[in-house]
Enzyme design. Structure first.
Site, mmCIF file in Angstrom:
data_model
loop_
_atom_site.group_PDB
_atom_site.id
_atom_site.type_symbol
_atom_site.label_atom_id
_atom_site.label_comp_id
_atom_site.label_asym_id
_atom_site.label_seq_id
_atom_site.Cartn_x
_atom_site.Cartn_y
_atom_site.Cartn_z
ATOM 1 N N GLU A 128 0.830 -1.211 0.000
ATOM 2 C CA GLU A 128 0.000 0.000 0.000
ATOM 3 C C GLU A 128 0.865 1.262 0.000
ATOM 4 O O GLU A 128 0.552 2.222 -0.685
ATOM 5 C CB GLU A 128 -0.920 0.009 1.239
ATOM 6 C CG GLU A 128 -2.080 -0.965 1.148
ATOM 7 C CD GLU A 128 -3.028 -0.654 -0.007
ATOM 8 O OE1 GLU A 128 -3.271 0.531 -0.278
ATOM 9 O OE2 GLU A 128 -3.508 -1.605 -0.647
ATOM 10 N N CYS B 120 -12.400 2.105 -15.931
ATOM 11 C CA CYS B 120 -12.818 3.499 -15.743
ATOM 12 C C CYS B 120 -11.563 4.364 -15.649
ATOM 13 O O CYS B 120 -11.193 4.857 -14.595
ATOM 14 C CB CYS B 120 -13.660 3.603 -14.460
ATOM 15 S SG CYS B 120 -14.632 5.116 -14.391
ATOM 16 N N CYS C 246 -17.256 1.568 -20.668
ATOM 17 C CA CYS C 246 -18.510 1.376 -19.938
ATOM 18 C C CYS C 246 -19.242 0.113 -20.383
ATOM 19 O O CYS C 246 -19.966 -0.491 -19.589
ATOM 20 C CB CYS C 246 -19.408 2.597 -20.104
ATOM 21 S SG CYS C 246 -18.605 4.116 -19.568
ATOM 22 N N CYS D 138 -18.299 -2.584 -18.088
ATOM 23 C CA CYS D 138 -18.256 -2.252 -16.654
ATOM 24 C C CYS D 138 -19.464 -2.811 -15.895
ATOM 25 O O CYS D 138 -20.613 -2.593 -16.286
ATOM 26 C CB CYS D 138 -18.214 -0.729 -16.501
ATOM 27 S SG CYS D 138 -18.232 -0.207 -14.779
ATOM 28 N N CYS E 120 -24.719 3.518 -13.321
ATOM 29 C CA CYS E 120 -23.779 4.645 -13.336
ATOM 30 C C CYS E 120 -24.425 5.859 -13.998
ATOM 31 O O CYS E 120 -24.775 5.825 -15.170
ATOM 32 C CB CYS E 120 -22.501 4.247 -14.072
ATOM 33 S SG CYS E 120 -21.333 5.601 -14.206
HETATM 34 S S1 SF4 Z 1 -20.024 2.810 -16.338
HETATM 35 FE FE1 SF4 Z 1 -19.436 4.463 -14.973
HETATM 36 S S2 SF4 Z 1 -18.027 3.523 -13.525
HETATM 37 FE FE2 SF4 Z 1 -18.213 2.113 -15.250
HETATM 38 S S3 SF4 Z 1 -16.513 2.652 -16.651
HETATM 39 FE FE3 SF4 Z 1 -18.312 3.830 -17.292
HETATM 40 S S4 SF4 Z 1 -18.121 5.778 -16.227
HETATM 41 FE FE4 SF4 Z 1 -16.781 4.335 -15.174
#
Ligand code: SF4
Length: 335
Positions: free
Chosen positions: A51, A198, A205, A208, A214
């Site tokens: 970390e 992201c 997205c 994601c 989101c």
């Molecule tokens: S959906 Fe939202 S959290 Fe996911 S990559 Fe796209 S902007 Fe980022």
């Protein structure tokens, strides 16, 4: 009351958010960076070390050049406590942000080599901020609290479609989204999402697991608002090379940035000095532009602080990047 129902009430999550938890959890199981060595251990020292190293340095650099050699040299926090600060700084050489090494050393000595188990106690130790304390407590001891590193921040700004937010608001958002039933996986998954999907300049997205909920996914790059770029100041200085019987004058830096490292004396431009070369070194907050001068005598103010070392001895001392470059000039001019 079922565990899910309880967590819904305690953390203000809706049923919608719970399916999001499941989506992120299964994404992490399939796509997470499980092979990172600090994820294959719950040794608190190894977790803590990773970390701290990762605070300002990329995963790849830490993995390829620093993590394993450091652990080989200092296998336990107790061995860190028993070493001198100079030995620590030498092992840290090249990683930069040397206050991390000095704080690691202080923490090792304060704790006697045994880290406390809670984020609250960890946060009281030198160099361990709130997010790092929670990361160590979560990854080594299973404490269920969210973290807030740079990657997680970016995701939160986008997920909640916020251009700006205070620290307090960001922590609230992190708590709001957090899955307390899988704290380890949640925190690791958020870091992996930020590092892989992201991204600051691109967002994938379509891949994601948070995309369904989101709010910022229509225009991720709008979130957060870009920071105003500050011009990096250039710090000009004169670096003095003074030789006596094949040995060179060095002193221990007392600057906050390079404290404890050995360096060539810095001064105003000396008259009647041979210019050996120039060194430019980029740091996060400034650029150092130094003229290297070969001087016959040193100003009196250095008389009580300098010590003389051979080139071989200098190889074993902890020195910053700029002074290593100066050393190359010195060696070059000797040949
Ligand atoms: S959906 Fe939202 S959290 Fe996911 S990559 Fe796209 S902007 Fe980022």
């Amino acid at each position: 009351m079922s565990a899910d129902k309880k967590s819904t009430m305690d953390y203000g999550l809706s049923t919608r958010d719970l399916s999001l938890n499941e989506a992120l959890h299964s994404w992490y199981l399939k796509n997470g960076r499980h092979d990172l060595p600090w994820r294959k251990t719950n040794d608190p020292y190894q977790v803590y070390l990773s970390e701290i190293m990762l605070q300002q340095t990329q995963v790849r650099t830490v993995l390829e050049r620093f993590y394993f050699p450091f652990l080989e040299r200092f296998p336990t926090l107790k061995s860190v406590a028993e070493a001198s600060e100079e030995e620590l700084l030498k092992a840290w050489e090249g990683l930069g942000y040397y206050s991390r090494a000095r704080n690691l050393h202080k923490t090792a000595r304060i704790t006697g080599g045994v880290l406390p188990k809670t984020a609250e106690e960890l946060e009281r130790l030198p160099g361990i901020g709130r997010s790092t304390a929670r990361a160590i407590a979560c990854f080594a001891f299973g404490e269920a609290q969210p973290i807030l590193d740079a990657n997680v921040r970016r995701i939160l700004f986008r997920f909640f479609r916020r251009r700006r937010a205070t620290e307090k608001e960001l922590w609230r958002m992190a708590e709001r989204l957090f899955d307390p039933t899988h704290p380890y996986e949640w925190n690791q998954a958020m870091m992996d999402l930020g590092a892989g999907l992201c991204l600051p300049k691109a967002s994938h997205c379509d891949l994601c697991p948070l995309a369904r909920e989101c709010r910022g996914r229509e225009a991720p790059q709008r979130y957060p608002a870009p920071k105003k770029k500050k011009e990096k100041p250039i710090r000009k200085c004169t670096i003095l090379v003074h030789e006596r019987a094949g040995r060179f004058a060095l002193l221990r830096s007392e600057e906050r940035f390079h404290g404890g490292l050995w360096q060539f004396p810095r001064s105003e431009r000396a008259s009647h000095a041979e210019v050996l070369g120039r060194v430019v070194q980029h740091y996060s907050h400034f650029t150092l532009d130094g003229e290297i001068l070969n001087v016959d005598t040193l100003p009196d103010l250095f008389a009580s602080t300098v010590r003389y070392f051979s080139v071989e001895e200098m190889e074993k001392l902890p020195m910053g990047g700029a002074d290593r470059k100066v050393l190359q000039w010195v060696v070059g001019s000797e040949e």
